[in-house]
Design an enzyme around this catalytic site. Structure first.
Site, PDB file in Angstrom:
ATOM      1  N   ALA A 106       0.943  -1.081  -0.045  1.00 36.57           N
ATOM      2  CA  ALA A 106      -0.078   0.264  -0.076  1.00 36.57           C
ATOM      3  C   ALA A 106       0.866   1.340  -0.072  1.00 36.57           C
ATOM      4  CB  ALA A 106      -0.929  -0.206   1.247  1.00 36.57           C
ATOM      5  N   HIS A 107       0.150   2.433   0.052  1.00 35.09           N
ATOM      6  CA  HIS A 107       0.935   3.699  -0.307  1.00 35.09           C
ATOM      7  C   HIS A 107       1.757   4.182   1.173  1.00 35.09           C
ATOM      8  CE1 HIS A 107      -2.801   6.147   1.443  1.00 35.09           C
ATOM      9  NE2 HIS A 107      -2.378   4.877   2.230  1.00 35.09           N
TER      10      HIS A 107
END
Length: 363
Positions: A265-266
């Site tokens: 994920a980011h």
């Protein structure tokens, strides 16, 4: 017999070993008296290797296969070589090495390079390349690739058919992108990387803010303005996704190995030489240290810090920081269904049982 050289290209065993990247592995040959060194055309397992192939023994459970293998030569540890000598076993040329699995890996790399189609450098006529993109003369861009504005493709890089390189993205020297890899804008891949088909780097992170002006329970999108930076010597498996950062970049360090179908994920940061098995999910803004290993199907919550040299067993759910190196496991063992149901019922009553036990202790 996964890889075979043509008969005219077979190499004497000592020549083959000298031509591999085996420096520092401290190997030597042990051959039966008056035996000629075999000529090698390929590499295989003990059970499948033929008379023109080299094999290896790195796991003791397969030691009994030494007696029946048809391999022309076998890589073994010094202990195995000594044991065979004491037993009077003969018939095979042995390559004695403290690290047989690593020497096998180096040989496999050599055979892979030797069998790789050379192919001409250049850009396939069906590729679409923005005039402002920079492609090194020694790079190879396959059919129907798309290279957007300001992208840079380094020396010796190879892009399989259908790859998309977004605006301002870079692919480092000698990197290999298999067919249908997608790099969104602002993704930077280092040198000697390998990215397998279906991988997507730089898609938007999962960023939304509650926005009542859009309606009850509605969400407003948070544009993801960061990018993705991938270090040197990284391998990324098929259908793995690495989201771009919200503001800062998502970082994958040098030498990281990611299996298939991993979700990064980011704003995640993965330290150098960490290896992660398939189907792991890493939530946003978690930092993973260097030289970690994470078993398949593990889950890591967001905003965590994982120390260097941490080993996480497969299927573990990590919901808090890990500050100390070591092995961590959080998997409930499987059982027959009826037994599992009984155990689950007990687990649900643990708090009650604890209170009863404390009450008994006070009496």
């Amino acid at each position: 017999m996964p890889v075979l050289l043509d008969p005219e290209n077979a190499l004497a065993l000592d020549v083959l070993l000298a031509g591999t990247d085996a420096q520092g592995l401290d190997w030597h040959l042990s051959a039966p008296d008056a035996a000629d060194l075999p000529r090698i055309r390929g590499i295989g397992t003990l059970s499948s290797a033929g008379s023109e192939e080299i094999s290896f023994l790195s796991n003791p459970r397969y030691q009994n296969q030494l007696a029946t293998t048809r391999a022309a030569a076998v890589i073994v540890t010094p202990d195995v070589a000594q044991a065979r000598q004491e037993q009077g076993a003969s018939g095979h040329v042995l390559v004695v090495c403290k690290h047989p699995y690593l020497l096998y890996a180096r040989l496999a790399q050599w055979f892979e390079r030797a069998s790789r189609p050379a192919g001409p450098a250049g850009v396939h006529p069906s590729a679409v390349v923005d005039p402002s993109a920079e492609i090194d003369a020694d790079a190879r861009v396959g059919a129907q690739c798309v290279i957007e504005a300001g992208a840079r493709i380094g020396r010796g890089a190879r892009l399989g058919p259908g790859c998309v390189i977004g605006a301002g993205s870079t692919v480092g020297a000698d990197s290999l992108l298999h067919p249908r890899v997608t790099l969104y804008a602002g993704v930077h891949v280092g040198e000697r990387a390998i990215i397998h088909s279906g991988a997507v780097l730089g898609a938007d992170g999962f960023g939304f803010a509650p926005d009542p002006t859009l309606g009850r329970g509605a969400w407003g999108k948070i544009p993801q303005l960061g990018g993705v930076r991938v270090g040197n010597d990284v391998e990324i498996g098929a259908n793995t996704t690495i989201d771009r950062g919200a503001l800062d970049d998502t970082i994958v360090g040098d030498g990281v190995k990611l299996d298939n179908q991993i979700m990064v994920a980011h704003n995640v940061r993965i330290g150098a030489h960490t290896a992660i098995a398939a189907c792991v999910g890493i939530a946003g803004s978690t930092t993973i240290g260097e030289r970690c290993t994470i078993g398949g199907a593990s889950m890591l919550s967001g905003h965590l810090a994982i120390a260097d040299d941490v080993n996480i067993s497969g299927g573990t759910a990590v919901t808090s920081n890990i500050a100390k190196a070591g092995r961590y496991t959080g998997v409930y063992p499987y059982a027959e269904h009826s037994e599992w149901q009984r155990n689950a019922a007990v687990i649900q009553q643990l708090a009650l049982l604890r209170r009863r036990l404390r009450a008994l202790e006070r009496e």
